[in-house]
Design a protein around this motif. Structure first.
Motif, PDB file in Angstrom:
ATOM      1  N   VAL A   8       4.492  -3.642  -8.618  1.00 31.21           N
ATOM      2  CA  VAL A   8       3.826  -2.478  -9.210  1.00 31.21           C
ATOM      3  C   VAL A   8       2.487  -2.355  -8.489  1.00 31.21           C
ATOM      4  O   VAL A   8       1.686  -3.289  -8.480  1.00 31.21           O
ATOM      5  N   LYS A   9       2.276  -1.215  -7.837  1.00 29.20           N
ATOM      6  CA  LYS A   9       1.069  -1.024  -7.019  1.00 29.20           C
ATOM      7  C   LYS A   9      -0.150  -0.762  -7.917  1.00 29.20           C
ATOM      8  O   LYS A   9       0.008  -0.543  -9.134  1.00 29.20           O
ATOM      9  N   PRO A  10      -1.357  -0.760  -7.331  1.00 25.48           N
ATOM     10  CA  PRO A  10      -2.564  -0.599  -8.161  1.00 25.48           C
ATOM     11  C   PRO A  10      -2.548   0.640  -9.059  1.00 25.48           C
ATOM     12  O   PRO A  10      -3.072   0.602 -10.181  1.00 25.48           O
ATOM     13  N   HIS A  48       2.381  -7.831   4.932  1.00 25.18           N
ATOM     14  CA  HIS A  48       3.373  -7.086   4.147  1.00 25.18           C
ATOM     15  C   HIS A  48       3.721  -5.750   4.814  1.00 25.18           C
ATOM     16  O   HIS A  48       4.875  -5.347   4.838  1.00 25.18           O
ATOM     17  N   TYR A  49       2.703  -5.061   5.348  1.00 22.48           N
ATOM     18  CA  TYR A  49       2.906  -3.725   5.910  1.00 22.48           C
ATOM     19  C   TYR A  49       2.905  -3.722   7.441  1.00 22.48           C
ATOM     20  O   TYR A  49       2.632  -2.680   8.049  1.00 22.48           O
ATOM     21  N   ALA A  50       3.219  -4.867   8.070  1.00 24.43           N
ATOM     22  CA  ALA A  50       3.168  -4.979   9.542  1.00 24.43           C
ATOM     23  C   ALA A  50       3.965  -3.881  10.245  1.00 24.43           C
ATOM     24  O   ALA A  50       3.545  -3.369  11.280  1.00 24.43           O
ATOM     25  N   GLU A  51       5.107  -3.494   9.653  1.00 23.00           N
ATOM     26  CA  GLU A  51       5.956  -2.490  10.331  1.00 23.00           C
ATOM     27  C   GLU A  51       5.290  -1.105  10.381  1.00 23.00           C
ATOM     28  O   GLU A  51       5.710  -0.234  11.141  1.00 23.00           O
ATOM     29  N   HIS A  52       4.267  -0.893   9.546  1.00 25.53           N
ATOM     30  CA  HIS A  52       3.596   0.413   9.518  1.00 25.53           C
ATOM     31  C   HIS A  52       2.317   0.450  10.349  1.00 25.53           C
ATOM     32  O   HIS A  52       1.662   1.488  10.428  1.00 25.53           O
ATOM     33  N   LYS A  53       1.971  -0.711  10.960  1.00 25.64           N
ATOM     34  CA  LYS A  53       0.730  -0.766  11.749  1.00 25.64           C
ATOM     35  C   LYS A  53       0.773   0.291  12.853  1.00 25.64           C
ATOM     36  O   LYS A  53       1.781   0.437  13.542  1.00 25.64           O
ATOM     37  N   PRO A  56      -0.329   6.814  11.036  1.00 24.07           N
ATOM     38  CA  PRO A  56      -1.555   7.490  10.581  1.00 24.07           C
ATOM     39  C   PRO A  56      -2.007   7.059   9.188  1.00 24.07           C
ATOM     40  O   PRO A  56      -3.199   7.066   8.895  1.00 24.07           O
ATOM     41  N   PHE A  57      -1.061   6.647   8.336  1.00 21.91           N
ATOM     42  CA  PHE A  57      -1.435   6.319   6.961  1.00 21.91           C
ATOM     43  C   PHE A  57      -1.700   4.822   6.767  1.00 21.91           C
ATOM     44  O   PHE A  57      -1.982   4.385   5.655  1.00 21.91           O
ATOM     45  N   TYR A  58      -1.632   4.025   7.855  1.00 27.02           N
ATOM     46  CA  TYR A  58      -1.705   2.563   7.723  1.00 27.02           C
ATOM     47  C   TYR A  58      -2.999   2.082   7.068  1.00 27.02           C
ATOM     48  O   TYR A  58      -2.979   1.270   6.138  1.00 27.02           O
ATOM     49  N   ASP A  60      -5.172   3.659   5.180  1.00 22.98           N
ATOM     50  CA  ASP A  60      -5.235   4.072   3.763  1.00 22.98           C
ATOM     51  C   ASP A  60      -4.311   3.197   2.917  1.00 22.98           C
ATOM     52  O   ASP A  60      -4.631   2.850   1.783  1.00 22.98           O
ATOM     53  N   LEU A  61      -3.171   2.868   3.493  1.00 24.89           N
ATOM     54  CA  LEU A  61      -2.176   2.059   2.780  1.00 24.89           C
ATOM     55  C   LEU A  61      -2.728   0.664   2.474  1.00 24.89           C
ATOM     56  O   LEU A  61      -2.639   0.184   1.338  1.00 24.89           O
ATOM     57  N   VAL A  62      -3.333   0.033   3.485  1.00 27.64           N
ATOM     58  CA  VAL A  62      -3.884  -1.316   3.297  1.00 27.64           C
ATOM     59  C   VAL A  62      -5.074  -1.264   2.327  1.00 27.64           C
ATOM     60  O   VAL A  62      -5.205  -2.113   1.435  1.00 27.64           O
ATOM     61  N   LYS A  90      12.993   7.919  -3.984  1.00 28.64           N
ATOM     62  CA  LYS A  90      12.573   8.004  -2.576  1.00 28.64           C
ATOM     63  C   LYS A  90      11.057   7.861  -2.425  1.00 28.64           C
ATOM     64  O   LYS A  90      10.296   8.208  -3.338  1.00 28.64           O
ATOM     65  N   THR A  91      10.652   7.387  -1.226  1.00 26.46           N
ATOM     66  CA  THR A  91       9.220   7.207  -0.930  1.00 26.46           C
ATOM     67  C   THR A  91       8.458   8.515  -1.070  1.00 26.46           C
ATOM     68  O   THR A  91       7.409   8.580  -1.717  1.00 26.46           O
ATOM     69  N   ASN A  92       8.994   9.583  -0.456  1.00 29.32           N
ATOM     70  CA  ASN A  92       8.365  10.903  -0.545  1.00 29.32           C
ATOM     71  C   ASN A  92       8.618  11.444  -1.950  1.00 29.32           C
ATOM     72  O   ASN A  92       9.764  11.679  -2.339  1.00 29.32           O
ATOM     73  N   ILE A 101      11.899   5.979 -11.100  1.00 28.29           N
ATOM     74  CA  ILE A 101      10.518   5.643 -11.474  1.00 28.29           C
ATOM     75  C   ILE A 101       9.536   6.611 -10.818  1.00 28.29           C
ATOM     76  O   ILE A 101       8.670   7.193 -11.476  1.00 28.29           O
ATOM     77  N   ARG A 102       9.694   6.826  -9.512  1.00 30.43           N
ATOM     78  CA  ARG A 102       8.781   7.760  -8.833  1.00 30.43           C
ATOM     79  C   ARG A 102       9.026   9.192  -9.279  1.00 30.43           C
ATOM     80  O   ARG A 102       8.085   9.974  -9.432  1.00 30.43           O
ATOM     81  N   GLY A 103      10.284   9.546  -9.491  1.00 26.84           N
ATOM     82  CA  GLY A 103      10.618  10.903  -9.939  1.00 26.84           C
ATOM     83  C   GLY A 103      10.039  11.207 -11.309  1.00 26.84           C
ATOM     84  O   GLY A 103       9.659  12.336 -11.611  1.00 26.84           O
ATOM     85  N   HIS A 108       2.125  11.627  -5.899  1.00 28.52           N
ATOM     86  CA  HIS A 108       1.686  11.477  -4.510  1.00 28.52           C
ATOM     87  C   HIS A 108       2.459  10.384  -3.778  1.00 28.52           C
ATOM     88  O   HIS A 108       2.680   9.302  -4.331  1.00 28.52           O
ATOM     89  N   THR A 109       2.830  10.657  -2.522  1.00 25.87           N
ATOM     90  CA  THR A 109       3.563   9.674  -1.714  1.00 25.87           C
ATOM     91  C   THR A 109       2.731   8.418  -1.464  1.00 25.87           C
ATOM     92  O   THR A 109       3.251   7.309  -1.474  1.00 25.87           O
ATOM     93  N   GLY A 110       1.436   8.570  -1.269  1.00 25.43           N
ATOM     94  CA  GLY A 110       0.573   7.410  -1.020  1.00 25.43           C
ATOM     95  C   GLY A 110       0.376   6.553  -2.261  1.00 25.43           C
ATOM     96  O   GLY A 110       0.132   5.361  -2.169  1.00 25.43           O
ATOM     97  N   MET A 111       0.465   7.173  -3.427  1.00 28.18           N
ATOM     98  CA  MET A 111       0.318   6.433  -4.688  1.00 28.18           C
ATOM     99  C   MET A 111       1.632   6.572  -5.451  1.00 28.18           C
ATOM    100  O   MET A 111       1.752   7.381  -6.378  1.00 28.18           O
ATOM    101  N   ASN A 112       2.608   5.802  -4.996  1.00 30.81           N
ATOM    102  CA  ASN A 112       3.961   5.990  -5.528  1.00 30.81           C
ATOM    103  C   ASN A 112       4.426   4.815  -6.387  1.00 30.81           C
ATOM    104  O   ASN A 112       5.613   4.527  -6.495  1.00 30.81           O
ATOM    105  N   LEU A 113       3.467   4.145  -6.996  1.00 32.41           N
ATOM    106  CA  LEU A 113       3.686   3.205  -8.114  1.00 32.41           C
ATOM    107  C   LEU A 113       4.341   1.868  -7.814  1.00 32.41           C
ATOM    108  O   LEU A 113       4.019   0.871  -8.425  1.00 32.41           O
ATOM    109  N   ILE A 114       5.322   1.866  -6.926  1.00 26.75           N
ATOM    110  CA  ILE A 114       6.132   0.641  -6.801  1.00 26.75           C
ATOM    111  C   ILE A 114       6.592   0.435  -5.364  1.00 26.75           C
ATOM    112  O   ILE A 114       6.848   1.413  -4.636  1.00 26.75           O
ATOM    113  N   HIS A 115       6.688  -0.818  -4.985  1.00 21.51           N
ATOM    114  CA  HIS A 115       7.286  -1.203  -3.701  1.00 21.51           C
ATOM    115  C   HIS A 115       8.528  -2.037  -3.973  1.00 21.51           C
ATOM    116  O   HIS A 115       8.532  -2.844  -4.904  1.00 21.51           O
ATOM    117  N   GLY A 116       9.548  -1.873  -3.163  1.00 18.80           N
ATOM    118  CA  GLY A 116      10.737  -2.719  -3.255  1.00 18.80           C
ATOM    119  C   GLY A 116      11.264  -3.044  -1.876  1.00 18.80           C
ATOM    120  O   GLY A 116      11.268  -2.184  -0.986  1.00 18.80           O
TER     121      GLY A 116
END
Ligand code: CMP
Length: 143
Positions: A8-10, A48-53, A56-58, A60-62, A90-92, A101-103, A108-116
């Motif tokens: 559960v994200k911040p 955790h987010y190495a694949e997104h390095k 453009p959103f990296y 902000d994501l970190v 979906k992420t978007n 859960i996201r639906g 917002h895609t950047g604040m999408n509550l949960i990671h799996g």
């Protein structure tokens, strides 16, 4: 038994959605085998987010994922990786269907509550990034 890493994200923690999210996975029939409220270090977030390095959103994501407490969890069950991602939506957020859960809760895609985790390899890597083996409970003896 398949295991996955869910977090559960911040935004989800601050909005008081830990209980709602945990309830959905419990009701589905999965087992919670580890969980902790924690503030992620920059190092852990970058791993955790190495694949997104480089995306453009990296940055902000970190910044976002380290901005406050997250609720990190390990769940187990048959096909828990694929099924939990269906339950997340979906992420978007424009593509996240109602009933997910996201639906149901995210705008917002950047604040999408949960990671799996998205694969068994990611699940193993992500579980090891957040939990020591002794922090993961075994139900095998009682079930
Ligand atoms: P998650 O699937 O947990 O992991 C990557 C995260 O990057 C994703 O959730 C979103 O929260 C975040 N993100 C922010 N902007 C974007 C974007 N434009 N495309 C994909 N993911 C994004």
């Amino acid at each position: 038994m398949e295991k996955t890493f869910l977090m559960v994200k911040p935004d989800g923690v601050q909005r008081g959605l830990i209980g709602e999210i945990v309830k959905r996975f419990e009701q589905k029939g999965f087992q919670l085998v580890a969980g902790k409220l924690m503030v992620i270090s920059r190092e852990q977030a970058e791993y955790h987010y190495a694949e997104h390095k480089g995306k453009p959103f990296y940055e902000d994501l970190v910044s976002f994922i380290t901005s406050g407490p997250v609720f990190a969890m390990v769940w187990q069950g048959d096909q828990v990786i694929a099924l939990s991602r269906l339950m997340m939506g979906k992420t978007n957020t424009l593509d996240a269907q109602p009933g997910t859960i996201r639906g149901d809760f995210a705008v917002h895609t950047g604040m999408n509550l949960i990671h799996g985790s998205d694969s068994p390899e990611s699940a193993e890597r992500e579980i090891n990034n957040f939990f020591k083996p002794e922090e993961i409970a075994g139900y095998d003896k009682v079930l």
